[in-house]
Structures are given as C-alpha cells and as structure tokens.
Enzyme design. Structure first.
Site, PDB file in Angstrom:
ATOM      1  N   LYS A 119       0.808  -1.215   0.000  1.00  0.00           N
ATOM      2  CA  LYS A 119       0.000   0.000   0.000  1.00  0.00           C
ATOM      3  C   LYS A 119       0.844   1.268   0.000  1.00  0.00           C
ATOM      4  CE  LYS A 119      -4.272  -1.756   2.057  1.00  0.00           C
ATOM      5  NZ  LYS A 119      -4.013  -3.155   1.795  1.00  0.00           N
ATOM      6  N   GLU A 203      -3.600   7.786   7.277  1.00  0.00           N
ATOM      7  CA  GLU A 203      -4.443   8.519   6.346  1.00  0.00           C
ATOM      8  C   GLU A 203      -5.580   9.210   7.085  1.00  0.00           C
ATOM      9  OE1 GLU A 203      -4.055   5.910   2.229  1.00  0.00           O
ATOM     10  OE2 GLU A 203      -5.850   5.715   3.467  1.00  0.00           O
ATOM     11  N   ARG A 303      -5.797  -8.044 -10.929  1.00  0.00           N
ATOM     12  CA  ARG A 303      -6.463  -9.277 -11.368  1.00  0.00           C
ATOM     13  C   ARG A 303      -7.889  -8.947 -11.775  1.00  0.00           C
ATOM     14  NH1 ARG A 303      -9.829  -9.890  -7.050  1.00  0.00           N
ATOM     15  NH2 ARG A 303      -9.044  -9.267  -4.993  1.00  0.00           N
TER      16      ARG A 303
END
Length: 682
Positions: A119, A203, A303
């Site tokens: 991330k 965040e 994906r």
C-alpha cells in the site's frame, strides 16, 4: 491464440473461465484438491489434474502449490495459466515462475503486481503519477513519534493501516491524539501476525465513504481503456456484499476524471490485462450532493474482480475473452470512444453464512439448491455464476461464497426489482445463507434511494437483522397445505388409501404441534362434511381460524403449493428434512422465507415428561408392540414401543437413559391421547 490453458483456481471463477474458453474453442485443464475431486469446475474442463499433498484439502496443500500447478500445465501441454482471483492471482513469484517455465501468465507482468502489492509504495508511485491520494503519510520512516506527529498534522479521525494489509486486517480508526499510541501498537501487532510486516501508513479517515472502483484494461501495445465504474460500498467486515454498475449518482465529469486517473495508474506500472483501481469517495455534501464528492486512490487489484459481471452486463463485453486476447498479444478489441454504458446491473454475493449471528460462516450440504428461472452464462437480464450443484458440500476449506446472482435492467429501479424477485426464487436448504439478508438490504430505503456508504449495514441494522417477513398464518398454513398435497399424491384408487379423515358421524380433527422462533404453536385441522377443511392456529394469545384450500402449483416442480387461508392467497415451496424433534420445514414464498420445526408427537422429548419419568401416548391409537419389559435398562433414543394411528406406525423412543419400572398396557390395547404407557426410572 492459445489452444489449451490451465485454470489455477476453483469454484465459480474456474467455471466462468472454462465457459469463455469453450466459446473460443480453447481446451481447458482444471486443477483440484481432494475436497474438490467431484466439483463442478472439474467437470466443466476438458482435463483435470490433482495437485494436493498430505490431506490435500487446505489451500496450502492444494491451490497454493504453484510448483505442482506448473508441473500440471507442462504435463498436459497447456500454453498459459489463468489464475482467476484469490489464491495465486496476485503472486508476483508465481507470475515470474510461469514466465521462467515458458508459460503465459494471464495477467499483468510480475513488476506491476509487485509495484501495486504494498500500500505505501503503491501510493508513493501514484502520487508521482498525479493520481489523487487521501491526505496522509506513506513514508518508510516508521518512528512512532514521527507517525504520531503525522497523524496530528492530518487531523482526526485518522486511519492507521498496515502497509501489507488487506481484508480489513491491520486497520485502526483513531478519534483522538491521546489514543494514537495504543492504536498504533495494536495495529502493528496484528500486522506482524497477519502479514509478517509491521509497517503502517497514516491517512485521513474519510467520513461517509463510498467504495467506487474503475475497471481498466491494458495491452502490450501501449493501449489503455477504462470500462466505467462499479459501486461496492455495501460491505460487511470490509468485504463486499452487493456491487453495481454504474455507480448511483455519479456525475459524468467525475466518471471521466476517475477513469483518467485509473488509466494513469495502470500506465504508471506498464500494466497489461484486466485490473481494478479502487477509490475511496468522500461525500462532503452528504448523500444528495454528488457535485461535492471527492475521490482518492486506495489501491489497485492486479487481477479480475469477483464483481466483473456487472461491468460485462452494462457494456455487453466478455472480460475473460479480453484477458485471453490480450495475453495472446492481441490489441484491445475496442477504443475508449467505442465503449458505452447500457442500463444498470447489480450483483449479489450469495454466501454460506448467518448474518444474524455476526455473519458466521456455515458449512454443510446443498440439500436443495434451486436457482431462479432463465439463469445462464450468456448475457441476459438474469445470470448466475456458481461453482456448485445441488448435493454438493460447502466445506470449511475455502471461501463461503456459493454463487453470484447478477441482474440487468434499463434503470436502477428496474434492476432492483429484478434482483429482489430473483432472490425470492433462490431456495437453498441444508445450511445457513445470506439470501434473506440480501433481500432486506435491497428493499431498505437507504439502498433503494442510493444513500450509500461503507457503513450502510451498521447504520441500517434495525431493518436488516433479525427480520421475519412471513406471518404466522402463512407459515403454518403452508406446511399443512404441503402435508395435504403430499397425501393426495400418495393416494391410490383404493378408497381406504384416502387420508381425509372421513367418518359417517361427527367431524375428524387432526392436531399439529410446531416451534417457530422458539415459541410453541398448535394447530387443528377439521374435516367438514362438505369436503372443506377448517384450520385453527394458536400461539400464546393469538388465535387464527379460517377455511384452508390448497392445490399443487403445476407451473413448478416438486410439491410447490398454492394456498388460501384467512384471506391470504400465496404460493409456497416447502422442503422438509429430519430434525431431532421431528422435522424442520424450510418455507419459501415471494414475501420471504423461514424455517418451522414440526414436532413429531411420537418422539418423546418433552422436558416435562422426561423429568417425570413418564412416557405418554401423543394421540389416540392402538399399541402394536413393546420392545422392552419391566426391569430392562434402556438408552436415550432406544425404541420402547410401536403405536398405530392414522394408518401409520410410529415409534416411541426413550427420552433419556433409564430403567423400565412398569409397562401399563398390552399390545392391541386402544389408548387415549396423553395416556401414560411406560414408567421410566432414572
């Protein structure tokens, strides 16, 4: 184009890929674990290879054994491997191993998987590409004092997230500065245990967030497109429940901006194949102010996604076919200006779980698995993707998802109506599912009005959990109608086979006992001389009475019935299975579904009778035989006597361990309802 591919996955995605490959005249090879030896995806492919070791059931012993998967591909002559989703689909080492073995990995290059796998690193990369990010700290310095300082700078509430995390693990919401240190320590402990990496990022915690993702595609020739957005805001435990496309209330300007950002993200890592760029959307002006929404990059899934069918429904495309074409070095089949949105689509994930018990996963067999009519792989208004059949077992080894139900309509309102009807026609017996919960969500005001955010389920819990939509009268009358229809079906031309209770004088009354939501219910069915049946239902202070009529619904299979009782007219499907107290009836109607325990009076389990050491006749009848004598020691469940009533023999069993102290009647005796037959001592 490939002539043979191996599908390194199981369940509905393996069946899905096999269907597209067949359409393209490509042969397929399935791999399977011991638990999946007879699975639907194995039958759907041209060949199958067992890849288990040891017990051969867990993912670690089967679908994560990429060396065995590579060996299977080489042994069968497959040219490429489709990873599906989950398992090895985002494993850069597996993608590289495929390339090293001379096999095409149907997905992005290993470098793209690696770039988007963490991330913190992916957000640093997106920041350089100009993709909007949630205000936060994504640096490598993990000094606790620095992290605290950054959280204070961002402002509260703040979100601590494990850099290598996923599935809701390694996440903590911090409301105040003084709580930060304890939350950070807890988050790091969970991260190291779950992912082996304690690194975190900080965040801003977005209020009223929506989860909106963009489907992107790239090819090896530098072409990129986005295939519009999907809203995946309805989640439980940070996992998706319902997905739809396009996102309700999405302004065209924001759609284009998000699409451009998603393509920029894909281009930044030289992406090829299908991918999904996920955004968190802040609703600054509330649910009814789409012009004030702001979007921020969250992560990229490298994906195909579980929810890809809703994108296929609104574009008319087969994304698996696109994957196969791009992987074989073809250019993207369409340009951005050729892509259009047609109507609205919604997908519901049908899972083996109990929503009213914290979404606890369930295992068991699909004793009944009836799908809505007209469901097929081909694009239509109704589609079901599944990897199971009636009689299959849902094991504890893999994901709890049974099927995906996808509907398409001209408008969102039309799609919602079609989804509710399709869910009402979905009947699963043998284990707990979320089908009725999904209906509650779809029919809730918040979802119907598009007031979406990731906390919708928690916010609307009063109307989503522990809901019973069927009335008592409908439940009991449906079961008794089912019994009557079954008896008629077994009737022959012999008048003595009729079970209508006819007698020359008086009125015959049959008694039924039930448990519904742990409460006792009694019912009496009286056969009137004009052929009508009168039903009385009693539960506590509630008493209902009315004429009962029923007939078999000839439009469907099995013993589905049309019922009329107490001014109610409805259709019902009833499926009965054994229960320790008699039977459990699973009842399905358009209004809802429920389960009813049908008490067999000849199964002597009543607590009062057991405590008193008494065994009584549950109804009038004749004693046929005794299997014990005074002084015998018996075990719980052991047969003690046989009675005959209503042309049927019924076994009376011991409710507990004990010793027969006295037998009060002899074979051939007629006994009345409640007569004590046997005394049982401890």
């Amino acid at each position: 184009m490939f002539t043979k591919i191996l599908i390194a996955n199981r369940g509905e995605i393996a069946c899905r890929v096999a269907a597209t490959a067949r359409k393209m005249a490509i042969q397929t090879v399935a791999v399977y674990s011991k638990a999946d030896a007879q699975a639907k995806h194995v039958a759907a492919c041209d060949e199958a290879v067992y890849i288990g070791e040891g017990e051969g059931n867990s993912p670690k012993e089967s679908y994560l054994r990429w060396q065995a998967i590579l060996a299977a591909a080489q042994a069968t002559g497959a040219q490429a491997i489709h990873p599906g989703y989950g398992f090895l689909s985002e494993n850069e080492d597996f993608a590289q191993a495929c390339a090293d073995a001379g096999l095409v990995f149907i997905g992005p290059p290993p470098s793209a998987i690696k770039a988007m796998g963490l991330k913190a690193e992916s957000k640093q990369l997106m920041e350089k590409a100009g993709v909007p990010l949630v205000p936060g700290y994504h640096g490598a310095n993990q000094d606790e004092a620095l992290l605290q300082k950054e959280a204070d700078r961002i402002g509260y509430p703040a979100l601590i997230k494990a850099s290598a995390g996923g599935g809701g693990k390694g996440m903590r919401i911090v409301e105040r500065s003084e709580d930060f240190a304890a939350a950070l320590a807890s988050c790091k402990r969970e991260a190291i245990n779950s992912f082996g990496d304690e690194a975190v990022l900080i965040e801003k915690y977005v209020q009223r967030p929506r989860h909106i993702e963009i489907q992107v595609f790239g090819d090896a020739h530098g072409n990129y497109v986005y295939l519009f957005e999907r809203d995946c805001s309805v989640q439980r435990r940070h996992q998706k429940v319902l997905e739809e496309a396009p996102a309700p209330g999405m302004p065209q300007s924001m759609r284009e901006a998000m699409g451009k950002a998603a393509v920029d993200a894909a281009r930044a890592v030289n992406y090829t194949g299908a991918g999904t760029v996920e955004f968190i959307v802040e609703q600054q002006g509330g649910y009814d102010a789409p012009d004030k929404m702001k979007f921020y990059f969250m992560e990229m899934n490298t994906r195909l996604q579980v929810e890809h069918p809703v994108t296929e429904a609104i574009t008319g495309l087969d994304l698996v076919e696109w994957q196969l074409r791009v992987a074989s070095n073809e250019k993207l089949p369409m340009r951005q200006d050729q892509l259009k949105i047609n109507g609205h689509a919604i997908e519901a994930r049908i899972c083996a779980e109990n929503p009213d018990n914290g979404f606890l996963p369930a295992t068991g067999s699909l004793n009944v698995y009836r799908k809505p009519l007209h469901s097929a792989f081909e694009r239509s208004d109704l589609r079901i993707d599944d990897g199971v059949r009636q009689g299959d077992a849902i094991s504890p080894y893999y994901d709890s998802m049974i099927a995906k139900l996808i509907v398409h309509g001209a408008t969102r309102e039309e799609a919602l109506a079609k989804l509710d009807r399709a869910l009402s026609e979905t009947q699963i017996v043998g284990l707990a599912t979320n089908v009725q919960f999904l209906r509650h969500v779809v029919k809730s005001d918040a979802f119907a009005q598009g007031k979406l955010d990731t906390a919708l389920i928690q916010r609307e819990e009063k109307v989503l959990f522990h809901q019973e939509k069927l009335p008592l009268a409908g439940v009991i009358s449906a079961w008794i109608a089912h019994v009557l229809i079954a008896e008629r079906a077994s009737q022959t031309s012999d008048p003595f086979s009729k079970r209508d209770g006819w007698r020359p004088f008086g009125i015959t009354t049959r008694r039924f006992a039930f448990e519904w939501h742990d409460q006792p219910v009694q019912a009496e069915l009286s056969y009137l001389h004009d052929g009508a049946t009168l039903l009385h239902i009693t539960q506590a202070d509630t008493k209902l009475q009315g004429l009962l009529t029923c007939e078999q619904d000839a439009t469907v299979e099995d013993l589905d019935v049309k019922v009329s009782f107490a001014d109610q007219r409805f259709k019902a499907s009833v499926h009965a299975s054994s229960h320790e107290k008699g039977q459990v009836a699973s009842i399905f109607t358009a209004q809802g579904a429920t389960q009813l325990i049908v008490i067999d009076p000849f199964i002597q389990i009543a607590e009062g009778g057991a405590q008193a050491g008494r065994l009584t006749a549950p109804m009038p009848g004749k004693l046929v035989s005794f299997a014990v004598k005074a002084g015998d020691t018996v075990k719980a469940g052991q047969t003690l006597a046989v009675m005959e009533a209503m042309k049927m023999e019924h076994t009376i069993a011991a409710p507990k361990d004990g010793v027969v102290s006295e037998i009060l009647f002899a074979p051939g005796d007629q006994v009345s309802d409640g007569a004590e037959l046997i005394k049982l001592a401890a």
